[in-house]
Design a protein around this motif. Structure first.
Motif, PDB file in Angstrom:
ATOM      1  N   PRO A  40      -7.754  -5.532  56.235  1.00  0.00           N
ATOM      2  CA  PRO A  40      -9.020  -4.994  55.720  1.00  0.00           C
ATOM      3  C   PRO A  40     -10.082  -6.073  55.578  1.00  0.00           C
ATOM      4  N   GLY A  41     -11.248  -5.829  56.186  1.00  0.00           N
ATOM      5  CA  GLY A  41     -12.347  -6.766  56.083  1.00  0.00           C
ATOM      6  C   GLY A  41     -12.243  -7.992  56.957  1.00  0.00           C
ATOM      7  N   LYS A  42     -11.253  -8.020  57.836  1.00  0.00           N
ATOM      8  CA  LYS A  42     -11.060  -9.198  58.692  1.00  0.00           C
ATOM      9  C   LYS A  42     -11.074  -8.813  60.160  1.00  0.00           C
ATOM     10  N   GLU A  43     -11.195  -9.837  60.993  1.00  0.00           N
ATOM     11  CA  GLU A  43     -11.155  -9.626  62.429  1.00  0.00           C
ATOM     12  C   GLU A  43      -9.711  -9.425  62.887  1.00  0.00           C
ATOM     13  N   ARG A  44      -9.571  -8.833  64.068  1.00  0.00           N
ATOM     14  CA  ARG A  44      -8.251  -8.690  64.666  1.00  0.00           C
ATOM     15  C   ARG A  44      -7.701 -10.080  64.961  1.00  0.00           C
ATOM     16  N   ALA A  45      -6.443 -10.300  64.615  1.00  0.00           N
ATOM     17  CA  ALA A  45      -5.862 -11.637  64.725  1.00  0.00           C
ATOM     18  C   ALA A  45      -4.520 -11.591  65.442  1.00  0.00           C
ATOM     19  N   PHE A  46      -4.230 -12.664  66.123  1.00  0.00           N
ATOM     20  CA  PHE A  46      -2.963 -12.810  66.850  1.00  0.00           C
ATOM     21  C   PHE A  46      -1.789 -12.856  65.885  1.00  0.00           C
ATOM     22  N   VAL A  47      -0.697 -12.199  66.277  1.00  0.00           N
ATOM     23  CA  VAL A  47       0.543 -12.243  65.508  1.00  0.00           C
ATOM     24  C   VAL A  47       1.663 -12.872  66.337  1.00  0.00           C
ATOM     25  N   ALA A  48       1.912 -12.304  67.533  1.00  0.00           N
ATOM     26  CA  ALA A  48       3.017 -12.799  68.350  1.00  0.00           C
ATOM     27  C   ALA A  48       2.807 -12.394  69.799  1.00  0.00           C
ATOM     28  N   SER A  49       3.446 -13.155  70.688  1.00  0.00           N
ATOM     29  CA  SER A  49       3.361 -12.868  72.115  1.00  0.00           C
ATOM     30  C   SER A  49       4.703 -13.165  72.756  1.00  0.00           C
ATOM     31  N   ILE A  50       5.000 -12.469  73.858  1.00  0.00           N
ATOM     32  CA  ILE A  50       6.260 -12.674  74.559  1.00  0.00           C
ATOM     33  C   ILE A  50       6.014 -12.636  76.058  1.00  0.00           C
ATOM     34  N   SER A  51       6.691 -13.525  76.775  1.00  0.00           N
ATOM     35  CA  SER A  51       6.502 -13.644  78.212  1.00  0.00           C
ATOM     36  C   SER A  51       7.202 -12.525  78.961  1.00  0.00           C
ATOM     37  N   TRP A  52       7.012 -12.514  80.259  1.00  0.00           N
ATOM     38  CA  TRP A  52       7.550 -11.440  81.091  1.00  0.00           C
ATOM     39  C   TRP A  52       9.027 -11.164  80.812  1.00  0.00           C
ATOM     40  N   GLY A  53       9.822 -12.183  80.921  1.00  0.00           N
ATOM     41  CA  GLY A  53      11.267 -12.006  80.813  1.00  0.00           C
ATOM     42  C   GLY A  53      11.784 -12.123  79.385  1.00  0.00           C
TER      43      GLY A  53
END
Length: 126
Positions: A40-53
């Motif tokens: 709430p009240g904040k910008e969208r932020a990165f949490v996690a990412s995963i590669s293809w495999g």
């Protein structure tokens, strides 16, 4: 690429939730997948990412050691296991897909993700 996230809800601090994001995209194995959140009240932020495999993952410092991203390419689904939840984790969570990656590497950059699903709300009570 259509994405559908699920698994959000209300949980007490210290509890756990698992988010899922399913897609019917036939090229799921070539999508770099990410989770982002908007508090709430904040910008969208990165949490996690995963590669293809699924071999490589990346996490925001605020969730490292508590959240785990994984994927099942046979089920065209990416997961976010969230443990030891805190009130500050309260947010709308979004899954996203990058289908233009050449290397399949993880990414924290919101602009890299061309496809977004509707959010799922996670609320952590103190």
């Amino acid at each position: 690429v259509q994405l559908q996230a699920s698994g959000g809800g209300l949980v007490q601090a210290g509890g756990s939730l698992r988010l899922s994001c399913a897609t019917s995209a036939p090229t799921f194995g070539r999508l770099v997948m990410g989770w982002f959140r908007r508090a709430p009240g904040k910008e969208r932020a990165f949490v996690a990412s995963i590669s293809w495999g699924g071999r490589n993952t990346d996490y925001a410092d605020s969730v490292k050691g508590r959240f785990t991203i994984s994927r099942d390419n046979a089920k065209n689904t990416v997961y976010l296991q969230m443990n030891k939840l805190r009130p500050e984790d309260t947010a709308e969570y979004y899954c996203a897909a990058d289908d233009n990656s050449v290397s399949g590497a993880v990414s924290r950059q919101l602009v890299r993700y061309e496809h977004w699903g509707p959010g799922t709300q996670v609320t952590v009570s103190s």
